[in-house]
Design an enzyme around this catalytic site. Structure first.
Site, short mmCIF file in Angstrom:
data_model
loop_
_atom_site.label_atom_id
_atom_site.label_comp_id
_atom_site.label_asym_id
_atom_site.label_seq_id
_atom_site.Cartn_x
_atom_site.Cartn_y
_atom_site.Cartn_z
CG ASP A 1 -4.67 -9.87 4.48
OD1 ASP A 1 -4.46 -10.52 3.43
OD2 ASP A 1 -4.49 -8.64 4.56
CG HIS B 1 -1.90 -1.06 1.33
ND1 HIS B 1 -2.79 -1.33 0.31
CD2 HIS B 1 -2.15 -1.96 2.31
CE1 HIS B 1 -3.55 -2.36 0.69
NE2 HIS B 1 -3.18 -2.77 1.88
ZN LIG Z 1 -4.04 -7.10 3.37
#
Ligand SMILES: [Zn+2]
Length: 347
Positions: free
Chosen positions: A227, A108
């Site tokens: 995740d 990110h």
């Molecule tokens: Zn993630």
């Protein structure tokens, strides 16, 4: 919570990590980070590490000291070590080979600000390092539960990059829609809640593998955020770690250079098990049905670190592989894969 240390401890307890196969990541120097990040941001990040509270500029311009990008004592050194690992990996595989960098995968990060607990973007800097060491065409595959917005921003419109991302729809950062082709560089497959092993197998065989194979990459970077497994508290996907192992096996031999990264993963047991199983797969080890006592002890010592989270199910403490989580392949998943399949081979 511990993540990389669990992978190392489990791998060593299994006898899967002889000294000859292990390198300590160097910390990337500020100048190397500026291959993509803004100098002013790097300076702010280094300075923030020494402060208890962010300055106005840090907070407003660089999003340092926010809820999702908190200040912490190693906030420069730790991500810079992830970048150093990726740069070393790019060098180690320049004549072919494979490296696992479990501490990397901060997909990110943006040029001038932190984003989603990613302070630097080690994926982007690793791909630039692969180029520096001679790889021209790079396929980046990302099966983290979240869309890789930072990597997408870095390589939009780049004809020598293929980016394939599967991620949960309607979840932060809310980018990576089906029709977002990244200026030709990207294939985005947003998936519904509960995305299961059967659906991932279809995505793998009908989309990910043929798209990467048609691209004929010199190098592959696989971001394997953990995740997307069912027990993760930050997403609502329904995979078992067999899905991650399956994607790794299918991609491993599609390019001479291969780098596997970590990424998200917020359940201390499932992230450690997933990435250890991936390392074992890369290292050519057979994953035992039951873990030896020393490895079970590593898992038994983990905790959520406070909070009222459910205790792990018994099999999580004694095994590395999850039970398979097969399910119905939903029509919207089939339809979206079909849309993307029409673009295979156009890069
Ligand atoms: Zn993630």
């Amino acid at each position: 919570m511990p993540r990389v240390s669990t992978v190392l401890d489990l791998s060593r307890a299994l006898g899967w990590l002889p000294r000859s196969r292990y390198r300590t990541s160097p910390r990337a120097l500020p100048n190397a980070l500026m291959a993509w990040h803004d100098p002013a941001y790097i300076a702010a990040l280094q300075q923030a590490e020494t402060l208890d509270a962010p300055t106005d500029t840090m907070l407003r311009q660089h999003h340092l000291g926010t809820l999702s990008n908190p200040l912490f004592p190693e906030m420069f050194r730790r991500p810079a070590t992830g970048v150093g690992g990726m740069m070393l990996a790019a060098e180690l595989v320049q004549n072919g080979g494979v490296v696992h960098v479990p501490g990397a995968g901060t997909h990110h990060g943006l040029p001038d600000r932190a984003n989603g607990f990613c302070y630097l973007n080690d994926c982007v800097l690793g791909m630039l390092a692969l180029r520096h060491f001679g790889a021209r065409r790079i396929a980046y595959v990302d099966i983290d539960a979240h869309h890789c917005d930072g990597v997408a921003a870095a390589f939009a419109g780049d004809p020598d990059i293929l980016m394939v991302s599967t991620h949960e729809e309607g979840r932060w950062p809310f980018t990576g829609a089906l029709d977002d082709d990244g200026g030709g560089a990207a294939m985005n497959l947003p998936v519904p809640r509960g995305f299961n092993d059967s659906e991932m197998r279809l995505a793998r065989e009908a989309l990910i593998v043929p798209a990467v194979a048609a691209f004929r990459p010199d190098a592959i970077v696989l971001q394997c955020g953990a995740d997307a497994v069912e027990e993760d508290p930050l997403s609502r996907m329904g995979l078992s770690n067999n899905a991650h192992i399956g994607v790794l096996r299918a991609l491993r031999h599609l390019a001479p250079r291969f780098i596997l990264t970590g990424g998200g993963g917020y359940n201390p047991w499932t992230v450690g098990r997933c990435w250890t199983a991936l390392w074992g797969t890369l290292a050519g080890r057979d994953i035992p049905d039951q873990l030896p006592v020393a490895a079970q002890a590593v898992l038994a010592e983990l905790s959520w670190g406070g909070g009222a989270r459910p205790a792990p199910q018994p099999h999580i403490l004694t095994t590395l592989r999850d039970p398979r989580r097969e399910g119905i392949i939903r029509p919207e998943v089939v339809a979206r894969i079909e849309v993307l399949r029409r673009r295979i081979g156009r890069q």
